[in-house]
Scaffold this motif. Structure first.
Motif, PDB file in Angstrom:
ATOM      1  N   VAL A  85      -3.102  19.970   1.449  1.00 36.83           N
ATOM      2  CA  VAL A  85      -2.403  18.690   1.402  1.00 36.83           C
ATOM      3  C   VAL A  85      -3.054  17.651   2.320  1.00 36.83           C
ATOM      4  O   VAL A  85      -3.789  17.979   3.240  1.00 36.83           O
ATOM      5  CB  VAL A  85      -0.907  18.843   1.776  1.00 36.83           C
ATOM      6  CG1 VAL A  85      -0.176  19.727   0.780  1.00 36.83           C
ATOM      7  CG2 VAL A  85      -0.746  19.375   3.184  1.00 36.83           C
ATOM      8  N   HIS A  86      -2.715  16.418   2.017  1.00 40.15           N
ATOM      9  CA  HIS A  86      -3.098  15.257   2.824  1.00 40.15           C
ATOM     10  C   HIS A  86      -1.796  14.567   3.230  1.00 40.15           C
ATOM     11  O   HIS A  86      -0.785  14.704   2.544  1.00 40.15           O
ATOM     12  CB  HIS A  86      -3.906  14.260   1.991  1.00 40.15           C
ATOM     13  CG  HIS A  86      -5.255  14.747   1.602  1.00 40.15           C
ATOM     14  ND1 HIS A  86      -6.392  14.057   1.905  1.00 40.15           N
ATOM     15  CD2 HIS A  86      -5.661  15.850   0.917  1.00 40.15           C
ATOM     16  CE1 HIS A  86      -7.442  14.701   1.434  1.00 40.15           C
ATOM     17  NE2 HIS A  86      -7.014  15.800   0.826  1.00 40.15           N
ATOM     18  N   THR A  87      -1.842  13.816   4.319  1.00 41.41           N
ATOM     19  CA  THR A  87      -0.694  12.999   4.697  1.00 41.41           C
ATOM     20  C   THR A  87      -1.094  11.532   4.642  1.00 41.41           C
ATOM     21  O   THR A  87      -2.255  11.179   4.872  1.00 41.41           O
ATOM     22  CB  THR A  87      -0.162  13.356   6.098  1.00 41.41           C
ATOM     23  OG1 THR A  87      -1.210  13.203   7.052  1.00 41.41           O
ATOM     24  CG2 THR A  87       0.380  14.775   6.130  1.00 41.41           C
ATOM     25  N   VAL A  88      -0.125  10.697   4.318  1.00 38.35           N
ATOM     26  CA  VAL A  88      -0.322   9.251   4.261  1.00 38.35           C
ATOM     27  C   VAL A  88       0.745   8.618   5.130  1.00 38.35           C
ATOM     28  O   VAL A  88       1.930   8.911   4.978  1.00 38.35           O
ATOM     29  CB  VAL A  88      -0.217   8.728   2.808  1.00 38.35           C
ATOM     30  CG1 VAL A  88      -0.275   7.209   2.778  1.00 38.35           C
ATOM     31  CG2 VAL A  88      -1.299   9.336   1.944  1.00 38.35           C
ATOM     32  N   ASP A  89       0.328   7.772   6.057  1.00 36.68           N
ATOM     33  CA  ASP A  89       1.245   7.037   6.923  1.00 36.68           C
ATOM     34  C   ASP A  89       1.148   5.565   6.544  1.00 36.68           C
ATOM     35  O   ASP A  89       0.090   4.954   6.682  1.00 36.68           O
ATOM     36  CB  ASP A  89       0.851   7.243   8.387  1.00 36.68           C
ATOM     37  CG  ASP A  89       1.779   6.537   9.366  1.00 36.68           C
ATOM     38  OD1 ASP A  89       2.517   5.608   8.955  1.00 36.68           O
ATOM     39  OD2 ASP A  89       1.757   6.900  10.536  1.00 36.68           O
ATOM     40  N   PHE A  90       2.252   5.012   6.041  1.00 38.93           N
ATOM     41  CA  PHE A  90       2.251   3.602   5.655  1.00 38.93           C
ATOM     42  C   PHE A  90       3.355   2.832   6.379  1.00 38.93           C
ATOM     43  O   PHE A  90       3.952   1.899   5.848  1.00 38.93           O
ATOM     44  CB  PHE A  90       2.326   3.429   4.132  1.00 38.93           C
ATOM     45  CG  PHE A  90       3.471   4.127   3.448  1.00 38.93           C
ATOM     46  CD1 PHE A  90       4.601   3.432   3.061  1.00 38.93           C
ATOM     47  CD2 PHE A  90       3.399   5.483   3.158  1.00 38.93           C
ATOM     48  CE1 PHE A  90       5.645   4.065   2.414  1.00 38.93           C
ATOM     49  CE2 PHE A  90       4.436   6.128   2.499  1.00 38.93           C
ATOM     50  CZ  PHE A  90       5.559   5.409   2.135  1.00 38.93           C
ATOM     51  N   GLN A  91       3.576   3.208   7.630  1.00 40.45           N
ATOM     52  CA  GLN A  91       4.599   2.579   8.456  1.00 40.45           C
ATOM     53  C   GLN A  91       4.348   1.083   8.646  1.00 40.45           C
ATOM     54  O   GLN A  91       5.279   0.317   8.868  1.00 40.45           O
ATOM     55  CB  GLN A  91       4.677   3.276   9.809  1.00 40.45           C
ATOM     56  CG  GLN A  91       5.781   2.756  10.695  1.00 40.45           C
ATOM     57  CD  GLN A  91       5.980   3.631  11.913  1.00 40.45           C
ATOM     58  OE1 GLN A  91       5.648   4.809  11.901  1.00 40.45           O
ATOM     59  NE2 GLN A  91       6.523   3.061  12.960  1.00 40.45           N
ATOM     60  N   SER A  92       3.105   0.661   8.522  1.00 44.64           N
ATOM     61  CA  SER A  92       2.784  -0.756   8.721  1.00 44.64           C
ATOM     62  C   SER A  92       3.421  -1.651   7.652  1.00 44.64           C
ATOM     63  O   SER A  92       3.611  -2.847   7.878  1.00 44.64           O
ATOM     64  CB  SER A  92       1.273  -0.969   8.728  1.00 44.64           C
ATOM     65  OG  SER A  92       0.724  -0.592   7.478  1.00 44.64           O
ATOM     66  N   LEU A  93       3.780  -1.094   6.501  1.00 44.88           N
ATOM     67  CA  LEU A  93       4.435  -1.873   5.451  1.00 44.88           C
ATOM     68  C   LEU A  93       5.906  -2.024   5.819  1.00 44.88           C
ATOM     69  O   LEU A  93       6.659  -1.052   5.802  1.00 44.88           O
ATOM     70  CB  LEU A  93       4.287  -1.192   4.089  1.00 44.88           C
ATOM     71  CG  LEU A  93       4.957  -1.898   2.910  1.00 44.88           C
ATOM     72  CD1 LEU A  93       4.457  -3.333   2.754  1.00 44.88           C
ATOM     73  CD2 LEU A  93       4.734  -1.113   1.636  1.00 44.88           C
ATOM     74  N   GLN A  94       6.304  -3.233   6.145  1.00 45.46           N
ATOM     75  CA  GLN A  94       7.685  -3.476   6.586  1.00 45.46           C
ATOM     76  C   GLN A  94       8.343  -4.596   5.790  1.00 45.46           C
ATOM     77  O   GLN A  94       9.178  -5.325   6.312  1.00 45.46           O
ATOM     78  CB  GLN A  94       7.700  -3.778   8.084  1.00 45.46           C
ATOM     79  CG  GLN A  94       7.210  -2.604   8.896  1.00 45.46           C
ATOM     80  CD  GLN A  94       7.318  -2.812  10.394  1.00 45.46           C
ATOM     81  OE1 GLN A  94       7.674  -3.872  10.876  1.00 45.46           O
ATOM     82  NE2 GLN A  94       7.019  -1.766  11.138  1.00 45.46           N
ATOM     83  N   THR A  95       7.987  -4.709   4.535  1.00 45.27           N
ATOM     84  CA  THR A  95       8.556  -5.723   3.655  1.00 45.27           C
ATOM     85  C   THR A  95       9.602  -5.081   2.765  1.00 45.27           C
ATOM     86  O   THR A  95       9.294  -4.161   2.003  1.00 45.27           O
ATOM     87  CB  THR A  95       7.448  -6.367   2.789  1.00 45.27           C
ATOM     88  OG1 THR A  95       6.429  -6.871   3.644  1.00 45.27           O
ATOM     89  CG2 THR A  95       8.004  -7.489   1.939  1.00 45.27           C
ATOM     90  N   ASP A  96      10.847  -5.566   2.862  1.00 46.24           N
ATOM     91  CA  ASP A  96      11.915  -5.040   2.009  1.00 46.24           C
ATOM     92  C   ASP A  96      11.560  -5.251   0.545  1.00 46.24           C
ATOM     93  O   ASP A  96      10.983  -6.267   0.176  1.00 46.24           O
ATOM     94  CB  ASP A  96      13.235  -5.766   2.296  1.00 46.24           C
ATOM     95  CG  ASP A  96      13.799  -5.453   3.673  1.00 46.24           C
ATOM     96  OD1 ASP A  96      13.291  -4.536   4.336  1.00 46.24           O
ATOM     97  OD2 ASP A  96      14.744  -6.146   4.081  1.00 46.24           O
ATOM     98  N   GLY A  97      11.929  -4.282  -0.272  1.00 43.24           N
ATOM     99  CA  GLY A  97      11.702  -4.418  -1.702  1.00 43.24           C
ATOM    100  C   GLY A  97      11.933  -3.122  -2.431  1.00 43.24           C
ATOM    101  O   GLY A  97      12.120  -2.070  -1.823  1.00 43.24           O
ATOM    102  N   GLU A  98      11.941  -3.222  -3.747  1.00 42.03           N
ATOM    103  CA  GLU A  98      12.093  -2.059  -4.624  1.00 42.03           C
ATOM    104  C   GLU A  98      10.928  -2.046  -5.598  1.00 42.03           C
ATOM    105  O   GLU A  98      10.268  -3.047  -5.809  1.00 42.03           O
ATOM    106  CB  GLU A  98      13.419  -2.131  -5.375  1.00 42.03           C
ATOM    107  CG  GLU A  98      14.625  -2.035  -4.458  1.00 42.03           C
ATOM    108  CD  GLU A  98      15.937  -2.001  -5.221  1.00 42.03           C
ATOM    109  OE1 GLU A  98      15.917  -1.753  -6.443  1.00 42.03           O
ATOM    110  OE2 GLU A  98      16.964  -2.219  -4.592  1.00 42.03           O
ATOM    111  N   GLY A  99      10.697  -0.903  -6.201  1.00 44.39           N
ATOM    112  CA  GLY A  99       9.651  -0.800  -7.208  1.00 44.39           C
ATOM    113  C   GLY A  99       8.258  -0.611  -6.640  1.00 44.39           C
ATOM    114  O   GLY A  99       7.271  -0.849  -7.336  1.00 44.39           O
TER     115      GLY A  99
END
Length: 118
Positions: A85-99
């Motif tokens: 497995v690989h891990t992905v950290d995308f904590q920098s994305l802090q924009t509310d939204g769906e989809g």
């Protein structure tokens, strides 16, 4: 002949009761929270892939625009599942939204949301 007719009738009855037979869903390769992610909270995903080098990843918003990108971290073999497995950290994305969709190499996640309180 009589027995095969009875089996056919029974099969048709089951189909009309439960709907059509559908194929097994594809194995889930991108694993992440099923609830969604908090705007300010941690955001990680685990991706099943045998690659020994980091994989490029990107997150697309509902319109298909890239809103975050990077490379995965190679974790290696997971002791519990035995899968690479690989891990992905995308904590920098802090924009509310769906989809939102996470694409890692050739793998794509299901749609997910980022909200203050999912």
């Amino acid at each position: 002949m009589k027995n095969s007719l009875a089996v056919s009738v029974a099969a048709m009855t089951l189909l009309s009761t439960f709907g059509s037979v559908q194929a097994e869903p594809a194995a889930v390769v991108v694993r992440m929270s099923q609830v969604g992610f908090e705007t300010q909270g941690p955001k990680t995903a685990t991706v099943q892939d045998d690659a020994t080098r980091p994989l490029p990843w990107r997150i697309l918003n509902r319109s298909g625009a890239v809103v975050a990108q990077g490379v995965s971290k190679v974790f290696g073999q997971d002791a519990a599942s035995g899968q690479s497995v690989h891990t992905v950290d995308f904590q920098s994305l802090q924009t509310d939204g769906e989809g939102y969709r996470l694409i890692v190499g050739s793998h794509e996640s299901r749609l997910f949301a980022i909200q203050p309180h999912p």
